[in-house]
Design an enzyme around this catalytic site. Sequence first.
Site, PDB file in Angstrom:
ATOM      1  N   PRO A 249       2.909 -85.494-137.458  1.00 44.98           N
ATOM      2  CA  PRO A 249       3.337 -86.820-137.905  1.00 44.98           C
ATOM      3  C   PRO A 249       3.775 -87.710-136.746  1.00 44.98           C
ATOM      4  CG  PRO A 249       4.992 -85.137-138.457  1.00 44.98           C
ATOM      5  CD  PRO A 249       3.811 -84.415-137.883  1.00 44.98           C
TER       6      PRO A 249
ATOM      7  N   ASP B  71       4.405 -97.462-106.246  1.00 50.31           N
ATOM      8  CA  ASP B  71       4.924 -98.814-106.129  1.00 50.31           C
ATOM      9  C   ASP B  71       3.838 -99.819-106.482  1.00 50.31           C
ATOM     10  OD1 ASP B  71       7.286 -97.825-105.271  1.00 50.31           O
ATOM     11  OD2 ASP B  71       6.982 -98.288-103.157  1.00 50.31           O
TER      12      ASP B  71
ATOM     13  N   LYS C   2       7.493-103.505-109.591  1.00 52.78           N
ATOM     14  CA  LYS C   2       7.821-104.544-110.559  1.00 52.78           C
ATOM     15  C   LYS C   2       6.850-104.481-111.732  1.00 52.78           C
ATOM     16  CE  LYS C   2      10.401-108.024-108.146  1.00 52.78           C
ATOM     17  NZ  LYS C   2      10.088-107.795-106.740  1.00 52.78           N
TER      18      LYS C   2
ATOM     19  N   GLY D  88       2.578 -98.612 -97.276  1.00 54.42           N
ATOM     20  CA  GLY D  88       2.938 -98.434 -95.866  1.00 54.42           C
ATOM     21  C   GLY D  88       3.421 -97.026 -95.597  1.00 54.42           C
TER      22      GLY D  88
ATOM     23  N   VAL E 191       9.783 -96.470 -93.680  1.00 56.04           N
ATOM     24  CA  VAL E 191      10.015 -97.795 -93.093  1.00 56.04           C
ATOM     25  C   VAL E 191      10.256 -98.760 -94.249  1.00 56.04           C
ATOM     26  CG1 VAL E 191       9.052 -99.658 -91.701  1.00 56.04           C
ATOM     27  CG2 VAL E 191       8.547 -97.286 -91.105  1.00 56.04           C
TER      28      VAL E 191
ATOM     29  N   ALA F 185       3.154-101.516 -92.439  1.00 54.49           N
ATOM     30  CA  ALA F 185       2.574-102.873 -92.432  1.00 54.49           C
ATOM     31  C   ALA F 185       2.512-103.471 -91.027  1.00 54.49           C
ATOM     32  CB  ALA F 185       3.369-103.784 -93.371  1.00 54.49           C
TER      33      ALA F 185
ATOM     34  N   MET G 133       9.353-108.443 -95.533  1.00 54.98           N
ATOM     35  CA  MET G 133       9.969-109.074 -96.721  1.00 54.98           C
ATOM     36  C   MET G 133      10.583-110.422 -96.393  1.00 54.98           C
ATOM     37  SD  MET G 133      11.743-105.829 -98.593  1.00 54.98           S
ATOM     38  CE  MET G 133      12.212-104.832 -97.204  1.00 54.98           C
TER      39      MET G 133
HETATM   40  N1  SAH Z   1       7.154 -99.194 -96.567  1.00 54.90           N
HETATM   41  C1  SAH Z   1       6.374-100.390 -96.342  1.00 54.90           C
HETATM   42  C2  SAH Z   1       7.224-101.638 -96.360  1.00 54.90           C
HETATM   43  C3  SAH Z   1       7.845-101.942 -97.679  1.00 54.90           C
HETATM   44  S1  SAH Z   1       8.724-103.443 -97.648  1.00 54.90           S
HETATM   45  C4  SAH Z   1       5.629-100.273 -95.020  1.00 54.90           C
HETATM   46  O1  SAH Z   1       5.877 -99.340 -94.264  1.00 54.90           O
HETATM   47  O2  SAH Z   1       4.760-101.103 -94.770  1.00 54.90           O
HETATM   48  C5  SAH Z   1       7.515-104.573 -98.280  1.00 54.90           C
HETATM   49  C6  SAH Z   1       7.096-105.567 -97.205  1.00 54.90           C
HETATM   50  O3  SAH Z   1       6.150-104.950 -96.340  1.00 54.90           O
HETATM   51  C7  SAH Z   1       6.389-106.769 -97.726  1.00 54.90           C
HETATM   52  O4  SAH Z   1       7.302-107.756 -98.205  1.00 54.90           O
HETATM   53  C8  SAH Z   1       5.657-107.253 -96.506  1.00 54.90           C
HETATM   54  O5  SAH Z   1       6.516-107.909 -95.605  1.00 54.90           O
HETATM   55  C9  SAH Z   1       5.252-105.939 -95.875  1.00 54.90           C
HETATM   56  N2  SAH Z   1       3.889-105.543 -96.270  1.00 54.90           N
HETATM   57  C10 SAH Z   1       3.520-104.431 -96.920  1.00 54.90           C
HETATM   58  N3  SAH Z   1       2.173-104.375 -97.088  1.00 54.90           N
HETATM   59  C11 SAH Z   1       1.682-105.481 -96.516  1.00 54.90           C
HETATM   60  C12 SAH Z   1       0.364-106.013 -96.336  1.00 54.90           C
HETATM   61  N4  SAH Z   1      -0.716-105.379 -96.796  1.00 54.90           N
HETATM   62  N5  SAH Z   1       0.245-107.190 -95.680  1.00 54.90           N
HETATM   63  C13 SAH Z   1       1.316-107.844 -95.223  1.00 54.90           C
HETATM   64  N6  SAH Z   1       2.578-107.396 -95.358  1.00 54.90           N
HETATM   65  C14 SAH Z   1       2.761-106.236 -95.990  1.00 54.90           C
END
Ligand code: SAH
Length: 406
Positions: A46, A173, A195, A227, A231, A257, A308
Site C-alpha cells: 500500500p 553539488d 542549491k 573543483g 579548496v 577553478a 565567489m
Molecule cells: N571547490 C571549488 C570552489 C568552490 S567555491 C574549486 O576548487 O574550484 C565556488 C566558486 O568557485 C565559484 O563562485 C567560482 O568563483 C569558482 N568556480 C568554480 N567552478 C568554476 C568555473 N567552471 N569557472 C569559473 N569559476 C568557477
Amino acid sequence: MSPAPIALYPDLRERPVLVVGGGAAAERQVQALLAAGALPRLGGAPALTPVLQAWADAGRIQWLRGRFDGAWLDAVWYLVAASDDPAVNRQALQAAAAQRVLAQDATGAADTAAATQATDDTGDGIGASAAAATAQAIRPGTVTLVGAGPGDPGLLTLNALRALRNADVVLHDRLVSAAILELLPGTAERIEVGKSASGHSVRQEQIHALMLEHARRGRRVVRLKGGDPFVFGRGGEELEYLRTHGVPYAVVPGITAALACAAYAGIPLTHREHAQSLRLVTAHCKESFDTLDWAALAQERQTLAVYMGVAGLDTVRERLLRAGRAADTPFALVENGSRPQQRVVVGTLADLPDTARAHQVRSPALLILGEVAALATGLHWFGAAPLSALPSPFPKPAVPTLAHAA
Ligand code: SAH
C-alpha cells in the site's frame, strides 16, 4: 589451464524483476537489484519507504499500485518476495511457480521455487535470504570525497572516474556539470545537495546526515564537489564529521577553478617576468572582506585568484586600490571556465566592477588579478577570444605567405 567457472547466477542486467513489498526488506532487495543493473518493479504494497518513493519519483523503479496481480509476472524474468505480509509473499510465489517465473523468498519464511542468487561485482547477493540481507546492511559503507574539477569531464582524474563508476549513491553539488553526471552508472542514486530550484541549499548538517545515513546502510557514497574538495569546498568539515562518526573515507583531489580557469584562459598563474606568488582567496560576504589582509593582497608581482567574488567586485577594487595596488593592474574574469560556454573578460583594476557589469558576468566566475592577467589577450586558445579593452602584449603571429610556401 582450468576451465572457466560455470555461472551459477542468472544475469539480470537490463531485465525487469518484480519485487513484492514496499518496506525495508523490499528496499534492500531493490538496492541490490539496481546495483546489479536489473530493472526493478515494485508492487503489492500500500505504501513505499521514503527511499523507494524517491526512486520511484526519479523513475529508477516502477511502482505498480494496488493489490498483487498475477498479470505483473508476464513481463518479468524474476520475482523477489519481500513483503512484510506473509500471505502476499505466498500468493506471489505460488503465482510465479504457476507461470514458471524464477522466484526467491527474501524473507526466508516460505519455500523458494528456485534457490538462485545473482551477484554484482562486489559479491552482494540479489534476492538474498534474510541473513544475507542483514549482513549487507551491516557491511561498513564508505564515503569518498571526490573533486569533479571545473566542468570539463576530461579534467577528472582516473581515480575520480573509478570512484564514480563504483558509486551506489552520489551526493553532488550544483556546480558539478551535467557532462560529469552523465558518467555515473545508471544504478547510482543521485542526490543534489547544492542549491535547489527554489534557491534553497541543503544545509551542511543535512549533507552530513545524508552521508552518514547512506554509509550506515553499507553503501559506497561519493560526495562529489566542484573543483577540489579542499579548496573552498568544506571538505575539511565533512571529514571531521565522518571521522567523529567512525565512517571510513578517502579523498580524490580535483582540479580547482583557479588552475582550470587560468589554463583555459591562457593565463600562466606564475611567470618569471610577472608574478612570483599566487594566492587563492575567497570573498563573498562582508565578514570575509574584513578578515582579509589587504596590504598583503595588494603586493605587486603576485597573482590573486578570487573565488565567489562576482558580487563583491566593488569592494575588491576599493580595498586593493586603498592598499596601494596600481589602478592599471590587469584582471581577467573567467566565467564558466573550461565549459563550452566559457567567457573571459579582461581589463584593469580601476574599471573592474564596471567592466564586469557591462558584460554581465555571472557566477560561476573566477577573478584573476595581477600582471599575468594581461597575457590572456595574447595566449588564449580555448573558446571565444577574451573581451578586452587591453591591447595584446604580443605582436600578431606572422601569417605564412604564398611566397613562403613556395
Ligand atoms: N571547490 C571549488 C570552489 C568552490 S567555491 C574549486 O576548487 O574550484 C565556488 C566558486 O568557485 C565559484 O563562485 C567560482 O568563483 C569558482 N568556480 C568554480 N567552478 C568554476 C568555473 N567552471 N569557472 C569559473 N569559476 C568557477
